[in-house]
Design a protein around this motif. Structure first.
Motif, PDB file in Angstrom:
ATOM      1  N   ALA A  28      42.387  16.528  81.181  1.00 61.28           N
ATOM      2  CA  ALA A  28      42.120  18.194  80.949  1.00 61.28           C
ATOM      3  C   ALA A  28      41.456  18.255  80.975  1.00 61.28           C
ATOM      4  O   ALA A  28      40.129  18.296  80.544  1.00 61.28           O
ATOM      5  CB  ALA A  28      43.231  18.090  79.971  1.00 61.28           C
ATOM      6  N   ALA A  29      41.509  19.706  81.564  1.00 66.09           N
ATOM      7  CA  ALA A  29      40.289  20.520  82.192  1.00 66.09           C
ATOM      8  C   ALA A  29      39.636  21.395  80.167  1.00 66.09           C
ATOM      9  O   ALA A  29      39.050  22.077  79.776  1.00 66.09           O
ATOM     10  CB  ALA A  29      40.188  21.563  82.700  1.00 66.09           C
ATOM     11  N   SER A  30      40.625  21.292  79.209  1.00 69.26           N
ATOM     12  CA  SER A  30      40.695  21.995  78.201  1.00 69.26           C
ATOM     13  C   SER A  30      38.770  21.240  77.891  1.00 69.26           C
ATOM     14  O   SER A  30      38.820  20.182  77.984  1.00 69.26           O
ATOM     15  CB  SER A  30      41.579  21.076  77.167  1.00 69.26           C
ATOM     16  OG  SER A  30      41.509  20.250  76.812  1.00 69.26           O
ATOM     17  N   PRO A  31      38.542  22.329  76.458  1.00 68.30           N
ATOM     18  CA  PRO A  31      37.090  22.174  75.778  1.00 68.30           C
ATOM     19  C   PRO A  31      37.263  21.083  75.117  1.00 68.30           C
ATOM     20  O   PRO A  31      36.550  20.161  75.185  1.00 68.30           O
ATOM     21  CB  PRO A  31      36.345  23.508  75.508  1.00 68.30           C
ATOM     22  CG  PRO A  31      37.106  24.463  76.211  1.00 68.30           C
ATOM     23  CD  PRO A  31      38.717  24.017  76.668  1.00 68.30           C
ATOM     24  N   GLU A  32      38.328  21.086  74.643  1.00 73.00           N
ATOM     25  CA  GLU A  32      38.568  20.143  73.321  1.00 73.00           C
ATOM     26  C   GLU A  32      38.668  18.315  74.221  1.00 73.00           C
ATOM     27  O   GLU A  32      38.182  17.334  73.584  1.00 73.00           O
ATOM     28  CB  GLU A  32      40.245  19.897  72.710  1.00 73.00           C
ATOM     29  CG  GLU A  32      39.716  21.172  71.879  1.00 73.00           C
ATOM     30  CD  GLU A  32      40.025  22.393  72.749  1.00 73.00           C
ATOM     31  OE1 GLU A  32      40.262  22.225  73.995  1.00 73.00           O
ATOM     32  OE2 GLU A  32      39.835  23.958  72.163  1.00 73.00           O
ATOM     33  N   THR A  33      39.067  18.531  75.477  1.00 74.02           N
ATOM     34  CA  THR A  33      39.356  17.036  75.919  1.00 74.02           C
ATOM     35  C   THR A  33      38.227  17.122  76.342  1.00 74.02           C
ATOM     36  O   THR A  33      37.679  15.597  76.869  1.00 74.02           O
ATOM     37  CB  THR A  33      40.424  16.999  77.100  1.00 74.02           C
ATOM     38  OG1 THR A  33      41.828  17.741  76.633  1.00 74.02           O
ATOM     39  CG2 THR A  33      40.560  15.618  77.777  1.00 74.02           C
ATOM     40  N   ALA A  34      37.496  17.139  77.313  1.00 70.80           N
ATOM     41  CA  ALA A  34      36.022  17.775  78.039  1.00 70.80           C
ATOM     42  C   ALA A  34      34.734  17.353  76.867  1.00 70.80           C
ATOM     43  O   ALA A  34      33.746  16.110  77.063  1.00 70.80           O
ATOM     44  CB  ALA A  34      35.988  19.187  78.618  1.00 70.80           C
ATOM     45  N   ALA A  35      35.129  17.885  75.338  1.00 67.43           N
ATOM     46  CA  ALA A  35      33.575  17.152  74.591  1.00 67.43           C
ATOM     47  C   ALA A  35      34.122  15.888  74.211  1.00 67.43           C
ATOM     48  O   ALA A  35      33.189  15.469  74.100  1.00 67.43           O
ATOM     49  CB  ALA A  35      34.632  18.322  73.493  1.00 67.43           C
ATOM     50  N   ALA A  36      35.644  15.187  73.858  1.00 63.55           N
ATOM     51  CA  ALA A  36      36.093  13.970  72.956  1.00 63.55           C
ATOM     52  C   ALA A  36      35.719  13.177  74.391  1.00 63.55           C
ATOM     53  O   ALA A  36      35.270  11.878  74.221  1.00 63.55           O
ATOM     54  CB  ALA A  36      37.767  13.800  72.848  1.00 63.55           C
ATOM     55  N   TYR A  37      35.654  13.418  75.970  1.00 59.16           N
ATOM     56  CA  TYR A  37      35.454  12.606  77.114  1.00 59.16           C
ATOM     57  C   TYR A  37      34.090  11.807  76.785  1.00 59.16           C
ATOM     58  O   TYR A  37      33.793  11.077  77.378  1.00 59.16           O
ATOM     59  CB  TYR A  37      36.080  13.583  77.847  1.00 59.16           C
ATOM     60  CG  TYR A  37      35.360  12.377  79.413  1.00 59.16           C
ATOM     61  CD1 TYR A  37      36.144  11.194  79.482  1.00 59.16           C
ATOM     62  CD2 TYR A  37      34.702  12.792  80.204  1.00 59.16           C
ATOM     63  CE1 TYR A  37      35.378  10.825  80.931  1.00 59.16           C
ATOM     64  CE2 TYR A  37      34.363  12.059  81.487  1.00 59.16           C
ATOM     65  CZ  TYR A  37      34.553  10.692  81.469  1.00 59.16           C
ATOM     66  OH  TYR A  37      34.806  10.886  83.027  1.00 59.16           O
TER      67      TYR A  37
END
Length: 210
Positions: A28-37
């Motif tokens: 997903a493109a959410s900031p939280e998901t991007a940061a975790a990735y």
């Protein structure tokens, strides 16, 4: 006599870059998901750098390991993790891959992956080493080769998808250079001509430090 080895599947440390998720959906493109990735990608890269610096089977020449400062990478970018349409081959036709050392190794055409990258349609042949059952091999080239990335192309390793799967995730953040990029004593598979991507892949490993 020069040491002639394959880059594919040779060391478990190469598998440290297999940090793609087990599901078949792009993140997903959410900031939280991007940061975790991104954090997960960086952790896997640090583990690989440590292994290249310390493992007895590292492709880095022994005399250079103490000064080895780590590989160079593009910044993690979830846009380069794509869900591709999966088509399995009706039969596993042989596709020998030429090696940089002059011989060839036995692979089969397992299937194809079709996707978009940079707004342009792309297609890659998915290969499998003869005798392998759990992993697919995707050697590819793109316009970055020879300038930002290794001139001979880069590789992806993927788990064999479930029998019912219609998609397969290609995570180009996990694209890695063959061992012959670090040490000319290795002989590595050359990507087939039909695995040439038409857009620059600004993800994964860059040229080895000089």
């Amino acid at each position: 006599m020069r040491k002639i080895l394959l880059a594919v599947g040779l060391l478990a440390i190469v598998g440290l870059l297999a940090y793609s998720f087990s599901d078949t959906q792009a993140p997903a493109a959410s900031p939280e998901t991007a940061a975790a990735y991104a954090a997960q990608v960086r952790q896997a890269r640090q583990q690989k750098d440590n292994a290249f610096r310390t493992a007895a089977t590292s492709p880095i020449p022994v005399a250079q390991r103490a000064a080895f400062g780590g590989l160079r990478y593009f910044k993690p970018d979830a846009a380069y993790r794509v869900a591709a349409r999966l088509t399995r081959a009706a039969d596993l036709a042989s596709l020998p891959l030429a090696l940089t050392g002059g011989s060839a190794d036995a692979y089969v055409r397992w299937g194809t992956a079709e996707f978009e990258l940079g707004g342009r349609p792309q297609k890659l042949t998915l290969l499998q080493k003869q005798g392998e059952t759990k992993e697919l091999f995707v050697p590819f080239t793109d316009p970055t080769n020879g300038e930002q990335t290794y001139g001979g192309g880069r590789y992806l390793d993927l788990p064999v998808p479930a029998a019912e799967a219609t998609e397969i995730v290609l995570d180009f953040n996990a694209a890695y250079s063959p061992f012959c990029a670090y040490n000319h004593a290795y002989s590595c598979p050359r990507p087939p001509t039909d695995n040439r991507l038409t857009v620059p892949v600004l993800a994964g490993e860059q040229l080895a430090p000089q």
